[in-house]
Design a protein around this motif. Structure first.
Motif, PDB file in Angstrom:
ATOM      1  N   ASP A 298       0.843  -1.186   0.000  1.00 48.47           N
ATOM      2  CA  ASP A 298       0.000   0.000   0.000  1.00 48.47           C
ATOM      3  C   ASP A 298       0.882   1.242   0.000  1.00 48.47           C
ATOM      4  O   ASP A 298       2.108   1.158   0.086  1.00 48.47           O
ATOM      5  N   ASP A 299       0.251   2.422  -0.090  1.00 45.12           N
ATOM      6  CA  ASP A 299       1.019   3.662  -0.223  1.00 45.12           C
ATOM      7  C   ASP A 299       1.906   3.925   0.985  1.00 45.12           C
ATOM      8  O   ASP A 299       3.045   4.383   0.841  1.00 45.12           O
ATOM      9  N   VAL A 300       1.405   3.672   2.173  1.00 44.41           N
ATOM     10  CA  VAL A 300       2.187   3.920   3.380  1.00 44.41           C
ATOM     11  C   VAL A 300       3.444   3.047   3.400  1.00 44.41           C
ATOM     12  O   VAL A 300       4.549   3.519   3.684  1.00 44.41           O
ATOM     13  N   THR A 301       3.259   1.777   3.054  1.00 45.33           N
ATOM     14  CA  THR A 301       4.406   0.864   3.047  1.00 45.33           C
ATOM     15  C   THR A 301       5.430   1.299   2.006  1.00 45.33           C
ATOM     16  O   THR A 301       6.645   1.277   2.252  1.00 45.33           O
ATOM     17  N   PHE A 302       4.947   1.710   0.838  1.00 39.75           N
ATOM     18  CA  PHE A 302       5.865   2.168  -0.206  1.00 39.75           C
ATOM     19  C   PHE A 302       6.652   3.388   0.254  1.00 39.75           C
ATOM     20  O   PHE A 302       7.865   3.473   0.086  1.00 39.75           O
ATOM     21  N   LEU A 303       5.963   4.357   0.849  1.00 39.81           N
ATOM     22  CA  LEU A 303       6.638   5.574   1.294  1.00 39.81           C
ATOM     23  C   LEU A 303       7.645   5.283   2.393  1.00 39.81           C
ATOM     24  O   LEU A 303       8.719   5.907   2.443  1.00 39.81           O
ATOM     25  N   ASN A 304       7.314   4.364   3.270  1.00 38.66           N
ATOM     26  CA  ASN A 304       8.283   3.948   4.290  1.00 38.66           C
ATOM     27  C   ASN A 304       9.512   3.324   3.619  1.00 38.66           C
ATOM     28  O   ASN A 304      10.652   3.574   4.015  1.00 38.66           O
ATOM     29  N   LYS A 305       9.256   2.489   2.596  1.00 35.96           N
ATOM     30  CA  LYS A 305      10.344   1.809   1.896  1.00 35.96           C
ATOM     31  C   LYS A 305      11.229   2.811   1.170  1.00 35.96           C
ATOM     32  O   LYS A 305      12.461   2.671   1.135  1.00 35.96           O
ATOM     33  N   ALA A 306      10.600   3.845   0.611  1.00 35.86           N
ATOM     34  CA  ALA A 306      11.351   4.873  -0.104  1.00 35.86           C
ATOM     35  C   ALA A 306      11.965   5.888   0.852  1.00 35.86           C
ATOM     36  O   ALA A 306      12.621   6.841   0.402  1.00 35.86           O
ATOM     37  N   LYS A 307      11.744   5.716   2.148  1.00 36.96           N
ATOM     38  CA  LYS A 307      12.273   6.581   3.209  1.00 36.96           C
ATOM     39  C   LYS A 307      11.757   8.011   3.111  1.00 36.96           C
ATOM     40  O   LYS A 307      12.430   8.963   3.513  1.00 36.96           O
ATOM     41  N   LEU A 308      10.560   8.141   2.541  1.00 40.60           N
ATOM     42  CA  LEU A 308       9.899   9.440   2.526  1.00 40.60           C
ATOM     43  C   LEU A 308       8.879   9.555   3.651  1.00 40.60           C
ATOM     44  O   LEU A 308       8.250  10.600   3.823  1.00 40.60           O
ATOM     45  N   ALA A 309       8.717   8.479   4.396  1.00 38.43           N
ATOM     46  CA  ALA A 309       7.835   8.473   5.560  1.00 38.43           C
ATOM     47  C   ALA A 309       8.480   7.650   6.656  1.00 38.43           C
ATOM     48  O   ALA A 309       9.263   6.729   6.390  1.00 38.43           O
ATOM     49  N   VAL A 310       8.171   8.000   7.881  1.00 37.04           N
ATOM     50  CA  VAL A 310       8.660   7.257   9.042  1.00 37.04           C
ATOM     51  C   VAL A 310       7.436   6.780   9.818  1.00 37.04           C
ATOM     52  O   VAL A 310       6.664   7.598  10.339  1.00 37.04           O
ATOM     53  N   SER A 311       7.249   5.467   9.807  1.00 39.19           N
ATOM     54  CA  SER A 311       6.053   4.877  10.442  1.00 39.19           C
ATOM     55  C   SER A 311       4.779   5.543   9.936  1.00 39.19           C
ATOM     56  O   SER A 311       3.843   5.825  10.687  1.00 39.19           O
ATOM     57  N   GLY A 312       4.749   5.813   8.627  1.00 37.72           N
ATOM     58  CA  GLY A 312       3.568   6.387   8.009  1.00 37.72           C
ATOM     59  C   GLY A 312       3.467   7.890   8.102  1.00 37.72           C
ATOM     60  O   GLY A 312       2.571   8.485   7.489  1.00 37.72           O
ATOM     61  N   ARG A 313       4.364   8.535   8.830  1.00 37.55           N
ATOM     62  CA  ARG A 313       4.330   9.995   8.953  1.00 37.55           C
ATOM     63  C   ARG A 313       5.205  10.599   7.857  1.00 37.55           C
ATOM     64  O   ARG A 313       6.363  10.230   7.705  1.00 37.55           O
ATOM     65  N   LEU A 314       4.641  11.549   7.126  1.00 39.53           N
ATOM     66  CA  LEU A 314       5.312  12.098   5.949  1.00 39.53           C
ATOM     67  C   LEU A 314       6.427  13.070   6.317  1.00 39.53           C
ATOM     68  O   LEU A 314       6.284  13.894   7.224  1.00 39.53           O
ATOM     69  N   THR A 315       7.519  12.980   5.559  1.00 38.26           N
ATOM     70  CA  THR A 315       8.630  13.923   5.720  1.00 38.26           C
ATOM     71  C   THR A 315       8.424  15.124   4.803  1.00 38.26           C
ATOM     72  O   THR A 315       7.581  15.117   3.891  1.00 38.26           O
ATOM     73  N   ARG A 316       9.222  16.151   5.030  1.00 40.68           N
ATOM     74  CA  ARG A 316       9.200  17.299   4.135  1.00 40.68           C
ATOM     75  C   ARG A 316       9.616  16.890   2.724  1.00 40.68           C
ATOM     76  O   ARG A 316       9.100  17.430   1.733  1.00 40.68           O
ATOM     77  N   ALA A 317      10.540  15.944   2.621  1.00 40.36           N
ATOM     78  CA  ALA A 317      10.972  15.482   1.302  1.00 40.36           C
ATOM     79  C   ALA A 317       9.802  14.902   0.518  1.00 40.36           C
ATOM     80  O   ALA A 317       9.694  15.090  -0.700  1.00 40.36           O
ATOM     81  N   ALA A 318       8.897  14.197   1.200  1.00 38.32           N
ATOM     82  CA  ALA A 318       7.720  13.633   0.537  1.00 38.32           C
ATOM     83  C   ALA A 318       6.852  14.727  -0.064  1.00 38.32           C
ATOM     84  O   ALA A 318       6.352  14.611  -1.190  1.00 38.32           O
ATOM     85  N   LEU A 319       6.675  15.822   0.671  1.00 31.77           N
ATOM     86  CA  LEU A 319       5.835  16.913   0.178  1.00 31.77           C
ATOM     87  C   LEU A 319       6.510  17.679  -0.956  1.00 31.77           C
ATOM     88  O   LEU A 319       5.848  18.146  -1.883  1.00 31.77           O
TER      89      LEU A 319
END
Length: 558
Positions: free
Chosen positions: A196-217
């Protein structure tokens, strides 16, 4: 600095790492001043001081006495010192201020030195200096590492945006990120496809435990979600300027930068330019800008800018160049160091953002993109990128879209074996940038340059010297056939033409292996040969008269 503050520093029980007193009654060695600048700047950073101090006119041993100094007391003296120091430091750092005081009737100079930039130890001629108590030496390893780690510890892009949710991400950008991540990591394709999207973002290191980083935005966020980054700014601007510097058009671009970067590229007019390789008659056509180089340049701005300044990325398109600018100092310190060492830097301002951009195939492997840009420009026989690091908190990179000096291009065509650093030096020659001693000697030894410093230029003989006799004869034959056909075409179109018309038509098309006089002789001989063969004839008897095609019956009669 005033007298009260000076006396407070004099009253300290011992010199600190960020404070140095020198009697300096005469002229201090300039090299020593530069080394002290580096050392005191680094020590001020490490000690978290607002500045370091180098004070002339006060003895260094307790009890300190004001003895006065004559250092640079004649014009232009101190006025030049700031510029002279900046020439040899990374980021062109120089004194924040030069304070000239009169205390007890004596002249005292207090040099205010800025602390090293966060994450970048100050160097003097590419060496980082420091202090061990009162002694000057190389910057201690622990202090060097501590200053460099500041870039990582303050990774703006890795910070969590607590209020941001998946709804703040652009669906198309998220889909594109997934596709690019799978292309970069084919071994994870099945895993990412099922995630799912949360897992992908965690894998891409753009999220930490589902919380979005500034890099993600920055990379994937909707334009209306940029308020989560405030007061920082994520924005790009494209400007089109005419030959007089007037703005003809412009456009602004907000996140998601993964998509909007491509929209910005769509604005750039990548025209076709032509140049004539030495010894050929057919021009080579090539686009002004290599697409990969353009993307790498813009994406470097995105990855490495200092978002906290509130500034924005800009791409200024002139008639024959692109200027990329972004806020923030150049962390590696020197482009020459990047090219020479060919190794990634240990520290990055936005490590989280940069690593994600590598995974999304936006930038090359972190640290190697700059060298590859230079290499691509070398292979295209175009001028190399120009980095301007003279501004304290801005990086500028100019990408040229035309040939500046044909001799430079001919040299690269003739000498494809040249080392990249030699090409960098040769590029500086065509741009009238001073060479270092080792660069000058290397180019001179290879006969790539002519003249004496400072009046040197790319050798005109480089391309011609590589031509073999067979090559020359082949080119000469091409010249003859080509010119004869063009003369016939011209006379077919306008009945008569003078030799001056033929000069304008042909001389700049002839092989560069010929001198100007050889080109003139070639044209004279060709006209006489065409006359003897019954192809053309003079109109009148004067050698300055015009020429015309022979009538068909005259040709048949031959």
């Amino acid at each position: 600095m005033n007298e009260q503050r000076l006396r407070q520093l004099i009253a300290l029980p011992a010199e600190t790492e960020w404070l140095e007193f020198k009697a300096a009654r005469q002229q201090e060695n300039f090299e020593d001043v530069g080394k002290y600048f580096s050392a005191l700047s680094n020590e001020a950073n490490f000690a978290r001081q607002k500045c370091g101090w180098l004070i002339f006119g006060v003895t260094d041993k307790p009890p300190r006495q004001i003895c006065g100094t004559h250092y640079r007391n004649e014009a232009p003296g101190l006025e030049r010192l700031k510029a002279e120091i900046a020439q040899h430091t990374n980021h062109r750092l120089t004194f924040s201020a030069l304070h000239e005081l009169t205390v007890d009737g004596e002249r005292v100079l207090a040099f205010e030195i800025p602390p090293a930039l966060r994450g970048a130890p100050t160097t003097w001629k590419q060496v980082s200096y420091g202090r061990i108590h009162e002694s000057l030496g190389y910057l201690a390893a622990n202090k060097f590492d501590a200053i460099r780690r500041q870039a990582v510890e303050a990774d703006w892009s890795a910070q969590i945006c607590e209020a941001a949710t998946l709804d703040d991400l652009h669906p198309a950008a998220l889909l594109s990120a997934r596709e690019k991540f799978e292309q970069k990591n084919p071994q994870l394709a099945d895993e990412i496809g099922a995630a799912d999207d949360v897992t992908f973002l965690n894998k891409a290191k753009l999220a930490v435990s589902g919380r979005l980083t500034r890099a993600a935005l920055v990379l994937l966020g909707r334009p209306e979600a940029t308020h989560h980054l405030s007061p920082s700014v994520a924005k790009m601007t494209w400007l089109l300027r005419d030959e007089n510097g007037n703005t003809k058009d412009y456009a602004h671009f907000e996140p998601p930068f993964l998509l909007s970067g491509e929209r910005l590229f769509g604005k750039i007019r990548n025209l076709t330019v032509r140049y004539l390789p030495p010894g050929t008659l057919i021009p080579t056509e090539i686009s002004q800008y290599d697409p990969w180089v353009m993307r790498e340049a813009l994406h470097n701005c995105i990855a490495h800018q200092n978002y906290e300044t509130g500034g924005q990325i800009s791409v200024i398109e002139d008639t024959d160049a692109l200027l990329f600018t972004n806020p923030g100092e150049f962390i590696p310190g020197s482009v020459d160091d990047v090219l020479r060492h060919n190794a990634p830097s240990e520290f990055y301002r936005n490590a989280c953002l940069a690593q994600a951009m590598v995974q999304f195939k936006m930038i090359d492997t972190v640290g190697s993109g700059i060298r590859r840009m230079f290499t691509v420009q070398k292979q295209r026989f175009f001028p190399l990128p120009d980095y301007d690091l003279s501004h304290p908190n801005r990086v500028e990179m100019r990408l040229h879209g035309r040939i500046l000096d044909e001799k430079y291009t001919h040299a690269l065509i003739a000498r494809t074996d040249l080392d990249l650093l030699d090409v960098v030096a040769l590029d500086r020659v065509q741009k009238n940038i001073a060479l270092g001693d080792s660069e000058f000697k290397s180019l001179k030894r290879q006969k790539l340059i002519e003249g004496r410093r400072p009046n040197i230029h790319v050798s005109a003989d480089v391309a011609a010297a590589t031509d073999t006799a067979v090559d020359y004869l082949r080119k000469r034959g091409m010249d003859k056939r080509y010119c004869q056909d063009r003369i016939v075409e011209l006379l077919t179109m306008q009945d008569t033409a003078t030799k001056d018309d033929f000069r304008k038509l042909l001389l700049d098309k002839l092989s560069d292996a010929r001198s100007a006089q050889q080109k003139e002789d070639f044209l004279t001989n060709l006209l006489q040969e065409m006359r003897r063969n019954g192809l053309i004839e003079r109109v009148g008897q004067s050698t300055a008269s015009a020429w015309r095609l022979c009538k068909p019956e005259a040709v048949d009669g031959d």
